[in-house]
Design a protein around this motif. Structure first.
Motif, short mmCIF file in Angstrom:
data_model
loop_
_atom_site.label_atom_id
_atom_site.label_comp_id
_atom_site.label_asym_id
_atom_site.label_seq_id
_atom_site.Cartn_x
_atom_site.Cartn_y
_atom_site.Cartn_z
N UNK A 1 4.25 -1.20 5.32
CA UNK A 1 4.11 -2.41 5.66
C UNK A 1 3.90 -2.51 7.29
N UNK A 2 3.24 -3.60 7.60
CA UNK A 2 2.95 -3.50 9.09
C UNK A 2 4.26 -3.82 9.78
N UNK A 3 4.62 -3.09 10.84
CA UNK A 3 5.68 -3.05 11.55
C UNK A 3 6.71 -1.93 11.27
N UNK A 4 6.52 -1.14 10.14
CA UNK A 4 7.16 -0.14 9.96
C UNK A 4 7.27 0.79 10.90
N UNK B 1 9.31 8.76 -0.47
CA UNK B 1 8.42 9.32 -1.64
C UNK B 1 6.89 8.98 -1.29
N UNK B 2 6.19 9.40 -1.89
CA UNK B 2 4.63 9.16 -1.65
C UNK B 2 4.29 7.80 -2.39
N UNK B 3 5.11 7.33 -3.11
CA UNK B 3 4.29 5.95 -3.92
C UNK B 3 5.21 4.91 -3.08
N UNK C 1 0.31 19.60 13.87
CA UNK C 1 0.12 19.27 14.90
C UNK C 1 1.46 18.96 15.98
N UNK C 2 2.61 18.57 15.18
CA UNK C 2 3.65 18.15 15.93
C UNK C 2 4.44 17.02 15.22
N UNK C 3 5.31 16.41 15.90
CA UNK C 3 5.94 15.43 15.27
C UNK C 3 5.75 14.03 15.92
N UNK C 4 5.42 12.95 15.01
CA UNK C 4 4.93 11.89 15.45
C UNK C 4 5.76 10.97 15.16
N UNK C 5 6.02 9.81 15.99
CA UNK C 5 6.95 8.60 15.74
C UNK C 5 5.95 7.47 16.05
N UNK C 6 5.69 6.80 14.78
CA UNK C 6 4.67 5.90 14.91
C UNK C 6 4.92 4.47 14.45
N UNK C 7 4.25 3.37 14.93
CA UNK C 7 4.73 2.11 14.43
C UNK C 7 3.43 1.86 13.52
N UNK C 8 3.29 1.23 12.35
CA UNK C 8 2.33 0.84 11.43
C UNK C 8 1.62 -0.69 12.21
N UNK C 9 0.45 -0.48 12.49
CA UNK C 9 -0.41 -1.67 13.06
C UNK C 9 -1.27 -2.52 11.99
N UNK C 10 -1.86 -1.90 11.30
CA UNK C 10 -2.73 -2.20 10.18
C UNK C 10 -2.69 -1.14 8.96
N UNK C 11 -3.14 -1.94 7.91
CA UNK C 11 -3.31 -1.02 6.69
C UNK C 11 -4.63 -0.89 6.35
N UNK D 1 0.90 -1.25 0.12
CA UNK D 1 0.00 0.03 -0.01
C UNK D 1 0.92 1.27 -0.03
N UNK D 2 0.69 2.26 -0.68
CA UNK D 2 1.33 3.64 -0.86
C UNK D 2 1.24 4.19 0.50
N UNK D 3 2.15 4.98 0.86
CA UNK D 3 2.44 5.46 2.12
C UNK D 3 1.31 6.87 2.17
N UNK D 4 1.12 7.61 1.06
CA UNK D 4 0.36 8.59 0.96
C UNK D 4 -0.92 8.19 1.43
N UNK D 5 -1.51 7.04 0.82
CA UNK D 5 -2.91 6.79 1.05
C UNK D 5 -3.01 6.20 2.54
N UNK D 6 -1.92 5.52 3.09
CA UNK D 6 -2.01 5.38 4.33
C UNK D 6 -2.09 6.34 5.36
N UNK D 7 -1.39 7.30 4.95
CA UNK D 7 -1.56 8.65 5.90
C UNK D 7 -2.74 9.21 6.06
N UNK D 8 -3.34 9.17 4.74
CA UNK D 8 -4.50 9.82 4.47
C UNK D 8 -5.60 9.15 5.16
N UNK D 9 -5.77 7.80 5.24
CA UNK D 9 -6.44 6.86 5.80
C UNK D 9 -6.18 6.84 7.45
N UNK D 10 -5.17 7.21 7.92
CA UNK D 10 -4.73 7.38 9.55
C UNK D 10 -5.09 8.58 9.96
N UNK D 11 -5.52 9.53 8.83
CA UNK D 11 -6.09 11.00 9.45
C UNK D 11 -4.89 11.99 9.87
#
Length: 123
Positions: free
Chosen positions: A42-45, A36-38, A53-63, A1-11
Motif C-alpha cells: 500500500x502507499x506509505x509502506x 510473502x510474494x502475495x 546492488x545493495x540494501x534499500x529502505x524505501x517508502x512506497x509513493x505510488x502503485x 497490489x501484490x508486492x512481487x508485481x510492485x518490485x518488478x514494476x519499480x525495477x
C-alpha cells in the motif's frame, strides 16, 4: 497490489519470478517483518529490500502494475537518506578492496591451476 508485481514494476528485479524468489528467501521486509510474494503493498509502506546492488529502505509513493522506463519507476518510491548513505559507503569499501587486491594479469595456466588445487588440499 501484490508486492512481487510492485518490485518488478519499480525495477528492483528483472522478473516477477526473481522478485517472488527474493520474498521466499526473506530478502523483502515490510515494517521489519519478512513478507510473502502475495502480500498487499500500500502507499506509505516502508520496505526493506536486499538485492545484489545493495540494501534499500524505501517508502512506497505510488502503485503500478506496468513496468515502465526507469525514470517512471523511480517515482514509485523514495529511498531513505540513511539507506542511500549506507549504499554509497559500501560501494566505496568495495572499490577500495579492488585496489588492495588487483585482478591477475592473465588467466592461470594448466600448471598454475594444478598448483592452486594442490595448495588448497585437493588430490
Amino acid at each position: 497490489m501484490r508486492i512481487d508485481k510492485w518490485l518488478w514494476a519499480a525495477r528492483f528485479f528483472k522478473s516477477r519470478a526473481l522478485a517472488a524468489r527474493a520474498c521466499e528467501l526473506g530478502r523483502i521486509q515490510s515494517s521489519q517483518v519478512p513478507c510473502k510474494a502475495a502480500r498487499e503493498v500500500r502507499i506509505g509502506d516502508m520496505l526493506g529490500i536486499r538485492t545484489e546492488a545493495g540494501d534499500f529502505h524505501v517508502e512506497v509513493l505510488m502503485l503500478s502494475e506496468l513496468r515502465g522506463p526507469a525514470s517512471v519507476a523511480q517515482t514509485l518510491y523514495r529511498e531513505t537518506e540513511e539507506s542511500r548513505m549506507l549504499r554509497l559507503k559500501v560501494a566505496e569499501e568495495r572499490k577500495a578492496m579492488k585496489q588492495l587486491a588487483p585482478a591477475p594479469e592473465r588467466r592461470p595456466s594448466k600448471r598454475d591451476r594444478r598448483r592452486i588445487i594442490q595448495f588448497r588440499g585437493g588430490r
